[in-house]
Scaffold this motif. Structure first.
Motif, PDB file in Angstrom:
ATOM      1  N   SER A 171     -16.803  27.051 -28.015  1.00 24.80           N
ATOM      2  CA  SER A 171     -15.674  28.001 -28.132  1.00 24.80           C
ATOM      3  C   SER A 171     -16.074  29.315 -28.764  1.00 24.80           C
ATOM      4  O   SER A 171     -15.616  30.361 -28.355  1.00 24.80           O
ATOM      5  N   LEU A 198     -17.245  21.108 -28.495  1.00 27.64           N
ATOM      6  CA  LEU A 198     -16.127  22.037 -28.282  1.00 27.64           C
ATOM      7  C   LEU A 198     -16.214  23.241 -29.215  1.00 27.64           C
ATOM      8  O   LEU A 198     -16.032  24.382 -28.803  1.00 27.64           O
ATOM      9  N   SER A 231     -17.597  27.811 -18.924  1.00 30.83           N
ATOM     10  CA  SER A 231     -17.025  27.597 -20.257  1.00 30.83           C
ATOM     11  C   SER A 231     -15.579  27.100 -20.174  1.00 30.83           C
ATOM     12  O   SER A 231     -15.177  26.202 -20.927  1.00 30.83           O
ATOM     13  N   LYS A 272     -11.813  18.822 -23.957  1.00 33.71           N
ATOM     14  CA  LYS A 272     -10.506  18.592 -24.607  1.00 33.71           C
ATOM     15  C   LYS A 272      -9.893  17.293 -24.069  1.00 33.71           C
ATOM     16  O   LYS A 272      -9.375  16.476 -24.841  1.00 33.71           O
ATOM     17  N   GLU A 279     -15.581  23.500 -18.827  1.00 29.66           N
ATOM     18  CA  GLU A 279     -16.192  22.634 -19.840  1.00 29.66           C
ATOM     19  C   GLU A 279     -15.228  22.407 -20.989  1.00 29.66           C
ATOM     20  O   GLU A 279     -15.088  21.285 -21.488  1.00 29.66           O
ATOM     21  N   THR A 280     -14.560  23.464 -21.406  1.00 31.07           N
ATOM     22  CA  THR A 280     -13.589  23.344 -22.501  1.00 31.07           C
ATOM     23  C   THR A 280     -12.472  22.369 -22.111  1.00 31.07           C
ATOM     24  O   THR A 280     -12.117  21.489 -22.897  1.00 31.07           O
ATOM     25  N   ASP A 281     -11.954  22.544 -20.907  1.00 21.47           N
ATOM     26  CA  ASP A 281     -10.880  21.649 -20.453  1.00 21.47           C
ATOM     27  C   ASP A 281     -11.364  20.201 -20.432  1.00 21.47           C
ATOM     28  O   ASP A 281     -10.654  19.289 -20.852  1.00 21.47           O
ATOM     29  N   ARG A 319     -20.846  29.835 -28.359  1.00 16.15           N
ATOM     30  CA  ARG A 319     -21.388  29.514 -27.032  1.00 16.15           C
ATOM     31  C   ARG A 319     -22.783  28.887 -27.181  1.00 16.15           C
ATOM     32  O   ARG A 319     -23.708  29.169 -26.424  1.00 16.15           O
TER      33      ARG A 319
END
Lengths: 158, 289
Positions: free
Chosen positions: A47, A43, A110, A118, A113-115, A50
């Motif tokens: 963030s 993460l 991105s 998390k 992927e972040t979601d 990258r």
């Protein structure tokens, strides 16, 4: 004399077995703690800089067995092959979920992927929390129970 | 090299030729793999491999190109390409997914790839450089249709300016084709800004990196032209390329005709097969020879 020696041996083995029975709980906890770290690394790398998934694979984590597992996963991952997690201290369902996790990372934009990371981070943290409480109970209990059982058998033998 | 193609395709390509002679590879799902390369007589040849890739092969190539981290190549995928670790520009063709504002959000169901192999040819511009750059450094615009050798030309010209004139050169390397992740030598006095758009490269480069020369590839639109004008106003020379058949082509396009008339470029040359076919010298926007 033979009875005493057998009894002592049984007590020792019983204590060791008691300790081993609990070890699987502490190993599971350590594995998930390291998985949390790994997920968190992904993460953070995603963030800001990258950085790709490779950077997270190359780091060393808290639990040595997790690092060994990760080496194997890395080899499979970067050859586009499915991962098979074989750690016995993990439950069947957990092994499958972790395999799916390693199959999914790096595949999305991105934002997605972040979601995803998390969401997985929260799930892993829940497992760590529940596991910590359970492990606390069993950590001292296991060797004690093993020792007690060994003494009982010792007495019975005598 | 070309590891992302997988062993089957890569090995068959290298049975035809070596990497240095390759110019282009086209991978088309369910159709074939087509390669262009220089043969032993330096003649451009084309061949098709026996292996026919399927959609899964193409997907795997894309994943390997992204180093299994699609989000790393997200921005370039939106523009229709991915640059490999060795600097090959891989054009991708598939189904565009349109997002907010009608812009392309990503490309999915990728069915074909066009891989261009970059080249560095050191020394091939020495006579050109000696003729036009001995007295002073000049802004230069290189005009050519695709595959004329524009990128190779400006890469070498930038390197020569950097090394032989000992001048600070900024390479605005939008797609990492000029430097190929550091694989190519761009000169000792060079700074390379990779994966930024030209606007950022020009404006921030001039302000923060104090170059004497900026090298960039493919001026496309008004924004790129404004960057060049800004650099010129700051006393920075520009070496750039542009798609076109000849100077007349450019003069017919209003945004580029302005920049030609403005006198920013001291040299405009028409390039074919890496060789300047026509060289126009300008002085203050006026063609002198």
């Amino acid at each position: 004399m033979l009875k005493i020696v057998s009894g002592i041996l049984i007590t020792i083995i019983s204590t060791i077995l008691g300790r081993k029975a609990v070890k699987s709980h502490s190993d599971r906890l350590s594995f998930y703690k390291s998985l949390c770290e790994f997920n968190s690394t992904l993460l953070k790398d995603l963030s800001f800089k990258r950085n790709g998934v490779a950077e997270a694979f190359d780091k060393n984590y808290y639990f040595e067995d997790f690092n060994d597992c990760l080496k194997y996963v890395k080899e499979r991952f970067f050859n586009g092959k499915e991962t098979i997690i074989d750690r016995r201290y993990l439950k069947d369902g957990e092994r499958r979920e972790i395999e799916v996790y390693f199959g999914e990372i790096g595949k999305y934009s991105s934002i997605t992927e972040t979601d995803y990371l998390k969401q997985k981070g929260e799930e892993f943290a829940e497992i760590v929390k529940a596991s910590e409480e359970k492990t606390k109970k069993f950590l001292s209990l296991g060797p004690k129970l093993g020792f007690t059982l060994g003494i009982v058998v010792f007495i019975l033998i005598l | 090299m070309l590891e992302y193609l997988g062993d089957k395709i890569k090995n068959e390509i290298f049975s035809f030729t070596n990497y240095d002679n390759l110019t282009e590879i086209r991978v088309r799902a369910a159709k074939g793999v087509f390669i262009s390369y220089f043969d032993n007589y330096r003649k451009l040849s084309e061949s098709q491999l026996t292996y026919i890739p399927d959609i899964a092969d193409v997907e795997n190539i894309v994943l390997r190109l992204c180093n299994f981290s699609v989000f790393c190549a997200e921005e370039s995928i939106k523009q229709g390409y991915i640059t490999s670790n060795d600097g090959e520009r891989v054009g991708i063709c598939g189904k565009c997914v349109i997002g907010v504002g009608g812009k392309v959000q990503t490309i999915k169901d990728i069915s074909s790839l066009v891989i261009r192999i970059p080249k560095q040819i050191k020394g091939f511009l020495q006579s050109f450089f000696d003729k036009y750059y001995t007295d002073s450094i000049k802004s230069c615009l290189v005009v050519s249709p695709p595959f004329g050798g524009k990128t190779t030309f400006i890469r070498e010209l930038g390197r020569l300016i950097s090394d032989e004139k000992k001048t600070d050169v900024l390479f605005v390397d939008e797609r990492d084709e000029l430097s190929a992740s550091g694989k190519f030598d761009l000169g000792k006095n060079s700074d390379i800004m990779r994966y930024c758009d030209k606007r950022f490269g020009f404006y921030n480069g001039v302000r923060a990196l104090n170059p004497k020369v900026i090298v960039c590839d493919e001026l496309m639109d008004d924004n790129d032209v404004k960057g060049v004008i800004f650099a010129a106003a700051s006393g920075v020379k520009t070496i750039a390329t542009i798609h076109g058949n000849n100077l007349k082509d450019l003069q017919n396009k209003s945004e580029f005709n302005e920049i030609i008339k403005s006198g920013i470029f001291d040299i405009i040359l028409e390039l074919k097969d890496f060789i300047p076919k026509k060289v126009y010298i300008f002085d203050g926007g006026k063609l002198i020879c």
